[in-house]
Write an enzyme that holds these catalytic residues in place. Structure first.
Site: not given
Ligand code: NAD
Length: 446
Positions: A270-272
């Protein structure tokens, strides 16, 4: 202002970040009131049950709920008025253009703003990952407009980015490497410090915009490390060199460090991907072309295609070939499937005519719900996915897969071939045991 001894926190959003934060706060004696818009999550939390799968969450949550240090509600008003600080922990996904979608942050800030109308001084802290300027230009106006109050004398504002890793969110929340406190005034800073002083971690005090940028700089740096390792891996394959031997040597350099050098099927989560896309989009808006961030994203897209190519190299035409796809979560030890590389790999295999049978220990439900991939079949265990398969692809290296014995591949599969996207196995050992091995960055790929 003196640092307060007793401080309570409202946590807005009970996902991976919000719930881990609340549980960590409660374990330090801070009363945490969680708020979510999803009734089922709230009810589960109040029963001491975690809506997400995270190692160590169950006992921590159960203990906190039992001690009445952690509760959940859908009533944001009650949570904000009953506590000293509100932490915004809602999602900040990508729009199709790559731009950050701030609608959840805006809603949360408006909700807190309305709740501030009838309270005394409270602080509001953004923990969601947001671009520089968002806390001051988006969150602050929403707080002021909805509360009719002024920043400074009537409420405080801060930005404390979160760095936890899914899969070890509990450990990371209890023992962070560092705590970044982004504020522009002393009063807000001291109130926030009243919470974080209980954690044994170095604190860095910065301005709000700097705190926002630290998160993007950290994530794009780590993503760049992975993509650079993947690029080196692809070159290593052409030379017949094992990239894992190379990176062992590289990681021994203190200036580089050994983490995030593992070549493989690419990063997801969900981030990078979303953070790299968001900062690249924002940079372009500021008339700066972010060359390294563009490249790290492109290399990441190519890695999934590379895994599909390796399967084809191993079995020839994929038409009607049966492929077991093991690991659907974006990485092991989590049920999170956001941006998982399992999607482009499955699409690539299906697109070339393969019959794909997928299995994951924890993420099957989330994957089938989120990906809605047509034509994908699901198995209820790794063994049934492997039965009669022409090839096995490993996308997430769960321990459960590491325990599969070579004879299981030999016995169950039509032909025992493993395409390892995560260096789950020792290639030499597997090859010696009669299983054909191909993997990202492996010197022996044919
Ligand atoms: P998530 O999607 O798991 O959880 C967000 C939660 O917020 C959901 O339960 C949703 O229902 C709730 N929510 C949305 N709007 C709300 C509102 N108005 N009021 C109350 N609740 C609301 O998200 P996450 O993975 O925990 O990420 C949260 C933020 O933290 C994101 O900005 C993310 O980039 C950042 N972050 C995530 C991680 C990670 O590993 N997941 C790590 C560091 C930072």
């Amino acid at each position: 202002m003196a640092v307060k001894n007793k401080v309570n926190a409202a946590i807005i959003g009970t996902g991976y970040v919000g719930l881990s934060t609340a549980a960590a706060f409660a374990s330090k004696g801070i009363r945490a009131v969680c708020v979510d818009v999803i009734r089922e999550k709230v009810d589960m939390i109040n029963r001491g049950k975690s809506p997400i799968f995270e190692k160590g969450m169950k006992p921590l949550l159960e203990a906190a709920v039992k001690k009445k240090l952690l509760s959940a509600t859908t009533d944001i008003d009650a949570a904000v008025s009953d506590t000293d600080i509100s932490f915004i922990c809602v999602q900040t996904p990508s729009l199709p253009s790559g731009e950050i979608d701030l609608k959840y942050v805006k809603n949360a800030a408006a909700g807190i703003g309305k709740s501030l109308r009838d309270t005394g001084y409270r602080a509001v802290v953004v923990k969601s990952t947001v671009l520089p300027g968002t806390t001051e230009n988006v969150v602050l106006p929403a707080l002021e407009n909805n509360s009719g109050k002024n920043l400074g004398s009537e409420f405080g504002l801060g930005m404390c980015p979160e760095f936890l890793r899914e899969g070890c969110a509990v450990v990371d929340s209890l023992h962070p490497d560092r705590i970044i406190i982004g504020t522009n005034d002393r009063k807000s800073r001291d109130l926030i410090y009243g919470i974080y002083r209980r954690f044994d971690a170095p604190v860095l005090d910065v301005g709000i915009r700097t705190a926002e940028m630290i998160k993007y700089a950290s994530n794009t740096f780590l993503a760049a490390k992975i993509s650079l390792s993947n690029e080196i891996a692809n070159i290593c394959e052409l030379y017949g060199i094992d990239v894992y031997d190379v990176m062992k040597g590289v990681g021994m350099d203190n200036r580089i460090g050994a983490q995030f050098l593992n070549a493989g099927a690419g990063f997801g989560g969900s981030c990078f991907p979303k953070d790299a896309k968001a900062v690249a989009y924002a940079a372009r808006k500021l008339k700066y072309e972010p060359l390294i961030i563009n490249a790290l994203l492109e290399i990441n897209e190519r890695q999934a295609a590379h895994v599909v190519d390796l399967v084809q190299r191993a079995v020839g035409s994929l038409r009607d070939k049966r492929v077991a796809l093991l690991g659907l979560a974006f990485k092991p030890e989590t049920d999170d499937v956001r941006e998982t590389r399992a999607v482009p790999i499955a699409l690539g295999l299906l697109g070339r005519g393969a019959i794909v049978v997928a299995y994951d220990p924890r993420a099957m439900n989330n994957f089938s719900k989120e990906s809605k991939l047509k034509g994908l079949r699901y198995a209820d265990c790794a063994e049934s996915a492997l039965r009669d398969a022409d090839c096995c692809v490993i996308q997430a290296d769960w321990d459960e897969f590491r325990k599969i014995r070579p004879e299981t591949f030999r016995k169950l599969m039509k032909r025992p071939i493993v395409v390892d996207g995560r260096r789950t196995f020792d290639p030499d050992k597997l090859t010696r045991a009669g299983v054909e091995y191909l993997g990202v960055g492996w010197k022996g790929n044919r």
